[in-house]
Design an enzyme around this catalytic site. Structure first.
Site, mmCIF file in Angstrom:
data_model
loop_
_atom_site.group_PDB
_atom_site.id
_atom_site.type_symbol
_atom_site.label_atom_id
_atom_site.label_comp_id
_atom_site.label_asym_id
_atom_site.label_seq_id
_atom_site.Cartn_x
_atom_site.Cartn_y
_atom_site.Cartn_z
ATOM 1 N N ASP A 17 -2.477 -0.790 5.847
ATOM 2 C CA ASP A 17 -2.849 -0.311 7.181
ATOM 3 C C ASP A 17 -4.356 -0.409 7.422
ATOM 4 O O ASP A 17 -4.836 0.018 8.473
ATOM 5 C CB ASP A 17 -2.353 1.132 7.415
ATOM 6 C CG ASP A 17 -2.927 2.117 6.424
ATOM 7 O OD1 ASP A 17 -3.194 1.715 5.269
ATOM 8 O OD2 ASP A 17 -3.119 3.298 6.791
ATOM 9 N N ASP A 34 -0.420 5.043 0.975
ATOM 10 C CA ASP A 34 -0.724 5.952 2.090
ATOM 11 C C ASP A 34 -0.702 5.218 3.431
ATOM 12 O O ASP A 34 -1.409 4.232 3.618
ATOM 13 C CB ASP A 34 -2.109 6.589 1.897
ATOM 14 C CG ASP A 34 -2.153 7.394 0.605
ATOM 15 O OD1 ASP A 34 -1.133 8.007 0.273
ATOM 16 O OD2 ASP A 34 -3.200 7.388 -0.062
ATOM 17 N N ASP A 75 0.831 -1.201 0.000
ATOM 18 C CA ASP A 75 0.000 0.000 0.000
ATOM 19 C C ASP A 75 0.877 1.267 0.000
ATOM 20 O O ASP A 75 2.036 1.214 0.403
ATOM 21 C CB ASP A 75 -0.866 -0.056 1.272
ATOM 22 C CG ASP A 75 -1.808 1.107 1.401
ATOM 23 O OD1 ASP A 75 -2.294 1.602 0.366
ATOM 24 O OD2 ASP A 75 -2.072 1.528 2.552
#
Lengths: 181, 181
Positions: free
Chosen positions: A133, A11, A9
């Site tokens: 996240d 961000d 990922d």
């Protein structure tokens, strides 16, 4: 033998979004908050007055996010043994698409364009591992989910957790060692 | 029951790229060529003087491609029974990312942003079906490959072929009928 694949990922994982929120907030309101403000709070609600959403839609926000500590070296190391795909849920912020591509070219020039995926959700992504996240991406991923720590996910306990990129390197060193046994 | 999923390509499938090449060529050189020029030729080499690559890098090219005949109605119909994902290999032309997103919003507003994927290659895309005009995407796809006819793929014989969106509708009507038996 075909290398195993890892979806990573952007961000909150490659890019330190929390620091960027704090930078933008300080610029606008003159107050430097600390990362604790994100602890156990939904990301979009962590700063007052809907600031997060305003920042996310500000041109330049995604282009200038600081790189997460240790991410560049760790991804370079992982790339020796794994097929690395950068998978970012970018479609909600269409203006971010070009900025994210440029950001990757600047900080991760060793990631080829054909290994970059910008999507709405990640449900049809099929890799052996996914580092993210957010549970919305990890809970249904087809490979092995790895939760990268962020304030908003502090209470999540049902995924393998890594707190930083050093821990990602350690985890994959163990995976490789297990695979050789 | 979870719907089956279909990955649908943009260029050459939802978007009539060949017509757009001819439009641009006519605008620039004053000659209207016909679609036959693409027959059994590599796409990038179909027009003289590297014109195709020049067009692909011209701002506005992707934003103004005509919609393929029948695509809108067919995708609307398919959406009733399938999870539709638009999967476009857009990463080679980063300027196209925003144009492609806007193009989809204009012509396919019923496709949600979370069902759009822009990628470099499609090797980690996992859907039950993939409709595409390129073997590089179909040969290794995890679902059932469906080749959408284009000049450059006229000689390909190893995939189920559809010549237009009417044939896509017919094919999926048969799939649904088989699934009910």
């Amino acid at each position: 033998m075909k290398k195993k694949s890892i979806a990573i990922d952007m961000d909150g994982v490659l890019a330190d979004t929390e620091v960027q929120y704090l930078n933008y907030y300080e610029q606008q309101f003159g107050t430097r908050l600390t990362k604790e403000i994100f602890h156990n709070v939904a990301e979009a609600e962590a700063l007052p007055d809907g600031s997060i959403y305003k920042f996310l839609f500000t041109p330049g926000f995604f282009r200038t996010i600081p790189v997460m500590d240790g991410a560049v070296d760790a991804v370079k190391t992982l790339q020796q043994d794994y097929d690395i795909y950068i998978v970012s849920a970018a479609m909600e912020f269409p203006l971010s698409l070009f900025e994210k591509k440029e950001w990757l070219e600047e900080h991760f020039p060793f990631i080829q364009w054909n290994n970059i995926i910008f999507c709405g959700n990640k449900s049809i992504i099929d890799t052996d591992y996914m580092i993210d996240d957010y549970c919305k991406n990890l809970d249904f991923c087809k490979g092995k989910p790895i939760l990268f720590s962020a304030g908003h996910n502090a209470s999540i306990t049902h995924h393998v957790r890594v707190n930083n990129w050093k821990e990602v390197e350690t985890l994959f060193a163990e995976e490789r060692s297990l695979a050789r046994q």
